[in-house]
Design an enzyme around this catalytic site. Sequence first.
Site, PDB file in Angstrom:
ATOM      1  CB  SER A 156      10.752  75.551  57.142  1.00 53.60           C
ATOM      2  OG  SER A 156      11.976  76.158  57.436  1.00 53.60           O
ATOM      3  CE  LYS A 163      15.419  84.018  61.805  1.00 54.50           C
ATOM      4  NZ  LYS A 163      16.761  83.481  61.555  1.00 54.50           N
ATOM      5  CG  ASN A 171      14.838  80.072  64.956  1.00 55.93           C
ATOM      6  OD1 ASN A 171      14.669  79.815  66.152  1.00 55.93           O
ATOM      7  ND2 ASN A 171      15.497  79.279  64.150  1.00 55.93           N
ATOM      8  N   GLY A 214      31.632  88.407  61.795  1.00 57.88           N
ATOM      9  CA  GLY A 214      30.265  88.853  61.554  1.00 57.88           C
ATOM     10  C   GLY A 214      29.463  88.999  62.839  1.00 57.88           C
TER      11      GLY A 214
HETATM   12  P1  NAD Z   1      22.836  89.699  57.972  1.00 55.31           P
HETATM   13  O1  NAD Z   1      22.571  90.664  56.872  1.00 55.31           O
HETATM   14  O2  NAD Z   1      21.988  89.681  59.177  1.00 55.31           O
HETATM   15  O3  NAD Z   1      24.368  89.876  58.485  1.00 55.31           O
HETATM   16  C1  NAD Z   1      25.415  89.950  57.586  1.00 55.31           C
HETATM   17  C2  NAD Z   1      26.748  89.972  58.333  1.00 55.31           C
HETATM   18  O4  NAD Z   1      27.798  89.851  57.373  1.00 55.31           O
HETATM   19  C3  NAD Z   1      27.013  91.261  59.091  1.00 55.31           C
HETATM   20  O5  NAD Z   1      27.772  90.996  60.234  1.00 55.31           O
HETATM   21  C4  NAD Z   1      27.851  92.070  58.090  1.00 55.31           C
HETATM   22  O6  NAD Z   1      28.693  92.990  58.730  1.00 55.31           O
HETATM   23  C5  NAD Z   1      28.660  90.981  57.451  1.00 55.31           C
HETATM   24  N1  NAD Z   1      29.095  91.271  56.092  1.00 55.31           N
HETATM   25  C6  NAD Z   1      28.305  91.393  55.001  1.00 55.31           C
HETATM   26  N2  NAD Z   1      29.069  91.613  53.916  1.00 55.31           N
HETATM   27  C7  NAD Z   1      30.357  91.622  54.341  1.00 55.31           C
HETATM   28  C8  NAD Z   1      31.605  91.809  53.692  1.00 55.31           C
HETATM   29  N3  NAD Z   1      31.679  92.028  52.376  1.00 55.31           N
HETATM   30  N4  NAD Z   1      32.714  91.747  54.438  1.00 55.31           N
HETATM   31  C9  NAD Z   1      32.642  91.533  55.763  1.00 55.31           C
HETATM   32  N5  NAD Z   1      31.500  91.351  56.438  1.00 55.31           N
HETATM   33  C10 NAD Z   1      30.366  91.405  55.727  1.00 55.31           C
HETATM   34  O7  NAD Z   1      22.835  88.299  57.262  1.00 55.31           O
HETATM   35  P2  NAD Z   1      22.703  86.880  57.982  1.00 55.31           P
HETATM   36  O8  NAD Z   1      21.278  86.548  58.144  1.00 55.31           O
HETATM   37  O9  NAD Z   1      23.604  86.868  59.164  1.00 55.31           O
HETATM   38  O10 NAD Z   1      23.264  85.918  56.839  1.00 55.31           O
HETATM   39  C11 NAD Z   1      24.651  85.814  56.580  1.00 55.31           C
HETATM   40  C12 NAD Z   1      24.871  84.572  55.751  1.00 55.31           C
HETATM   41  O11 NAD Z   1      24.530  83.434  56.521  1.00 55.31           O
HETATM   42  C13 NAD Z   1      24.029  84.504  54.485  1.00 55.31           C
HETATM   43  O12 NAD Z   1      24.821  83.965  53.457  1.00 55.31           O
HETATM   44  C14 NAD Z   1      22.924  83.557  54.862  1.00 55.31           C
HETATM   45  O13 NAD Z   1      22.411  82.863  53.753  1.00 55.31           O
HETATM   46  C15 NAD Z   1      23.647  82.612  55.797  1.00 55.31           C
HETATM   47  N6  NAD Z   1      22.786  81.975  56.787  1.00 55.31           N
HETATM   48  C16 NAD Z   1      22.968  80.639  56.978  1.00 55.31           C
HETATM   49  C17 NAD Z   1      22.207  79.989  57.926  1.00 55.31           C
HETATM   50  C18 NAD Z   1      22.379  78.508  58.116  1.00 55.31           C
HETATM   51  O14 NAD Z   1      21.531  77.891  58.774  1.00 55.31           O
HETATM   52  N7  NAD Z   1      23.439  77.928  57.605  1.00 55.31           N
HETATM   53  C19 NAD Z   1      21.283  80.698  58.713  1.00 55.31           C
HETATM   54  C20 NAD Z   1      21.148  82.074  58.505  1.00 55.31           C
HETATM   55  C21 NAD Z   1      21.915  82.707  57.536  1.00 55.31           C
END
Ligand code: NAD
Length: 292
Positions: free
Chosen positions: A26, A75, A96, A135
């Site tokens: 950022s 957050k 955020n 998710g």
């Molecule tokens: P988090 O820990 O808050 O949530 C994880 C989610 O994934 C939960 O719903 C959990 O149940 C599910 N999950 C985890 N492992 C799993 C599995 N093996 N099978 C099924 N479901 C599973 O994490 P987050 O912050 O939501 O991040 C999730 C992903 O999104 C990460 O890879 C992160 O890098 C990415 N992300 C991307 C952006 C973007 O701007 N593109 C923003 C935030 C997060």
Amino acid sequence: MKSVGRINGKTQLIGLLATPIGHSLSPSMHNMAFKKLGLNYAYLAFEVGNDSLEDAIKGLRALNVKGFNVSMPNKTKILPFLDELADSAKFSGAVNTVVNDNGVLVGHSTDGMGYIRNLKEHGVDITGKKMTLIGSGGAATPIAIQAALEGLEELTIFARHDEFYSKAVENVKIINEEMKHVSCKAKLYSLEDTDMLREEIRTSDILTNGTGVGMKPLEEFSIIEDISMLRPDLIVTDVVYMPMRSKLLEQAESIGCHTINGIGMMIWQGAMAFELWTGKEMPVEYIKEQMF
Ligand code: NAD
């Protein structure tokens, strides 16, 4: 004497409060955009966790900064320290981006806004569409809430029975019962129910992976084990951006689906925050060229 360089007596500060923070893109993204547009702001990252969050916010308030970002682990913990919440933050229960609106600290969640704006940039309008979303964590929740706010017609969430499942239950309840002014209907199924997953994907326009499955260190895996659930006219999107082409997106491309990775969501959540603070559009194409 004249002032030299980009920082001077009128420079406005934008901060980021998170820990760990050293890896954050950022500061580079926002400072590059301020420089490109000739805007007199500076963006700095501060290593702040839950213990010092309240004091940090008091300090930023006293300094009358224009705004700031918050990331993990702040957050949700930030909510009690703000004056107002925009719908994006109120319904997703997380913030955020904070805007200092003449002394009133307003919390926003731009992750979902960024996701939807990125879809638009790829020619996908969610209005009236049906989405299957897997998710209910920090990435999936704002996508669900913002999609409902911005005109999605139907949302089916599939969630694993882990500590995030109760958040999936809450998200469905909020969309169906608390967001009175939206028409979106939300449903929740267990991710283990593969027959239902197949059926819901079959009747969806968009399939979204909102989990970290496919992201390093899980890059060998896809949230969809059986690719016969996919079809060429399905739009498949992923929050994962490392690798840029997740296993799910590889599978979807092999079927002929329109695929969209998570990098655009990441850039556009920043661009939406940039716009909230400065009132100007971030030069996103320039940022992409320089950083990615
Ligand atoms: P988090 O820990 O808050 O949530 C994880 C989610 O994934 C939960 O719903 C959990 O149940 C599910 N999950 C985890 N492992 C799993 C599995 N093996 N099978 C099924 N479901 C599973 O994490 P987050 O912050 O939501 O991040 C999730 C992903 O999104 C990460 O890879 C992160 O890098 C990415 N992300 C991307 C952006 C973007 O701007 N593109 C923003 C935030 C997060």
